[in-house]
Design an enzyme around this catalytic site. Structure first.
Site, PDB file in Angstrom:
ATOM      1  N   ASP A 136      -4.011 -10.494  15.378  1.00 37.69           N
ATOM      2  CA  ASP A 136      -5.264  -9.728  15.406  1.00 37.69           C
ATOM      3  C   ASP A 136      -6.042  -9.956  16.703  1.00 37.69           C
ATOM      4  O   ASP A 136      -7.209  -9.576  16.808  1.00 37.69           O
ATOM      5  CB  ASP A 136      -6.136 -10.093  14.191  1.00 37.69           C
ATOM      6  N   HIS A 138      -6.803 -12.933  18.060  1.00 37.53           N
ATOM      7  CA  HIS A 138      -7.650 -14.129  18.150  1.00 37.53           C
ATOM      8  C   HIS A 138      -7.088 -15.145  19.140  1.00 37.53           C
ATOM      9  O   HIS A 138      -5.886 -15.207  19.372  1.00 37.53           O
ATOM     10  CB  HIS A 138      -7.916 -14.751  16.774  1.00 37.53           C
ATOM     11  N   GLU A 143     -11.767 -15.530  15.395  1.00 40.19           N
ATOM     12  CA  GLU A 143     -11.295 -14.311  14.746  1.00 40.19           C
ATOM     13  C   GLU A 143     -12.072 -13.097  15.279  1.00 40.19           C
ATOM     14  O   GLU A 143     -13.094 -13.251  15.955  1.00 40.19           O
ATOM     15  CB  GLU A 143     -11.483 -14.444  13.224  1.00 40.19           C
TER      16      GLU A 143
HETATM   17  C1  GLP Z   1      -3.100 -20.068  15.205  1.00 40.43           C
HETATM   18  C2  GLP Z   1      -3.698 -20.917  16.312  1.00 40.43           C
HETATM   19  C3  GLP Z   1      -3.725 -20.169  17.628  1.00 40.43           C
HETATM   20  C4  GLP Z   1      -2.382 -19.550  17.902  1.00 40.43           C
HETATM   21  C5  GLP Z   1      -2.036 -18.588  16.796  1.00 40.43           C
HETATM   22  C6  GLP Z   1      -0.717 -17.876  17.012  1.00 40.43           C
HETATM   23  O1  GLP Z   1      -4.008 -19.194  14.665  1.00 40.43           O
HETATM   24  N1  GLP Z   1      -5.013 -21.347  15.978  1.00 40.43           N
HETATM   25  O2  GLP Z   1      -4.106 -21.046  18.676  1.00 40.43           O
HETATM   26  O3  GLP Z   1      -2.408 -18.889  19.136  1.00 40.43           O
HETATM   27  O4  GLP Z   1      -1.949 -19.331  15.591  1.00 40.43           O
HETATM   28  O5  GLP Z   1       0.327 -18.700  16.595  1.00 40.43           O
HETATM   29  P1  GLP Z   1       1.850 -18.438  16.926  1.00 40.43           P
HETATM   30  O6  GLP Z   1       2.020 -18.850  18.338  1.00 40.43           O
HETATM   31  O7  GLP Z   1       2.602 -19.334  15.992  1.00 40.43           O
HETATM   32  O8  GLP Z   1       2.095 -17.008  16.693  1.00 40.43           O
END
Ligand code: GLP
Length: 261
Positions: A136, A138, A143
């Site tokens: 999304d 973030h 968020e």
């Molecule tokens: C979580 C973390 C973020 C990260 C996101 C995406 O929400 N707080 O810092 O960027 O996950 O994670 P992934 O890299 O596993 O897709």
């Protein structure tokens, strides 16, 4: 911002690890802001290889967490403190004392958030902040509709983020905490260099909105547009919805080596 398109996640990890290694050679006690999730793992693996082969001494490096779940018991394997200890601090041979993070089990969460912003400031600020991106848009746990000026604070996760992160909790979304502490977007923007890595098709929309969309709180990562030194490293799949992909490729190919990332 600079957009670098690499072939795959491993290539992205090596490129960014090389940039961190250059920074640590210039400034051995640099403060590296570390992200969690699956995406940055190739960076940490490439850094571990550099340390293991003797090409890099990271023993003076300091690391700072980006975010943390609220309310997990101390030492929970999926608390971000545990993840950073396991994936970064131990393999790179860093001192645990050089590791900064917010206290997700504090009774006074608001005070813990303020204390973390103060600690980052007292440590001289983050030299290089690694970021992933949520589906999304973030960054950290900011968020959609997070204030672009926000400081470290408590946030409530969206259902989408809890579903995305359930894989770390045995696939059970009910085990994913609802509340988190995250560096605010304003806090993140104070780091001297922001490096966001995104890999896989599932991130293509978020990447396109971040890089080519309007600056908007609805897409928190678009705040990188405000930073004077932001680098977005994407694999081919995550770059697949960028209209200016050819321009980004040509620009990076023509970049003088001495500039680094
Ligand atoms: C979580 C973390 C973020 C990260 C996101 C995406 O929400 N707080 O810092 O960027 O996950 O994670 P992934 O890299 O596993 O897709």
């Amino acid at each position: 911002m600079e957009v670098v398109i690499v072939q795959d996640a491993a290539a992205g990890g090596e490129l960014i690890a090389g940039s961190i290694a250059d920074l640590l050679r210039r400034k051995p006690d640099a403060l590296i802001g570390v992200a969690t999730g699956s995406t940055p793992l190739p960076i940490y693996q490439a850094l571990s290889s550099l340390v293991g082969s003797g090409a890099l001494d990271a023993s003076e490096a300091r690391v700072a967490q980006l975010d943390e779940y609220v309310g997990l018991p101390q030492g929970h394997p999926e608390s971000y403190r545990s993840v950073v200890l396991r994936e970064v601090v131990e393999p790179l041979g860093l001192k645990e004392s050089s590791f900064l993070g917010p206290d997700g089990s504090a009774e006074d969460v608001a005070e813990a958030c303020e204390a973390y912003d103060r600690a980052l400031w007292q440590a001289g600020g983050v030299d290089l902040q690694l970021l992933g991106i949520g589906t999304d848009g973030h960054i950290g746990f900011n968020e959609p509709c997070s204030s672009l000026a926000s400081r470290t604070r408590i946030k409530t996760l969206t259902e989408q983020t809890r579903v995305d992160n359930a894989r770390f909790f045995g696939g059970d979304v009910d085990q994913v905490p609802r509340h988190v502490i995250t560096q605010g977007i304003g806090t993140i923007l104070e780091a001297r260099h922001l490096v966001l890595l995104a890999t896989g098709e599932g991130k293509a929309d978020a990447v396109a909105q971040t890089v080519e969309g309007p600056l908007a709180a609805l897409v928190p990562a678009s705040a990188l547009q405000l930073h004077q030194h932001a680098t977005v490293v994407v694999d081919e799949a995550a770059a697949s919805k960028l209209k200016l992909a050819d321009y980004f490729r040509a620009t990076y190919a023509a970049k003088p080596d001495w500039q680094g990332l």
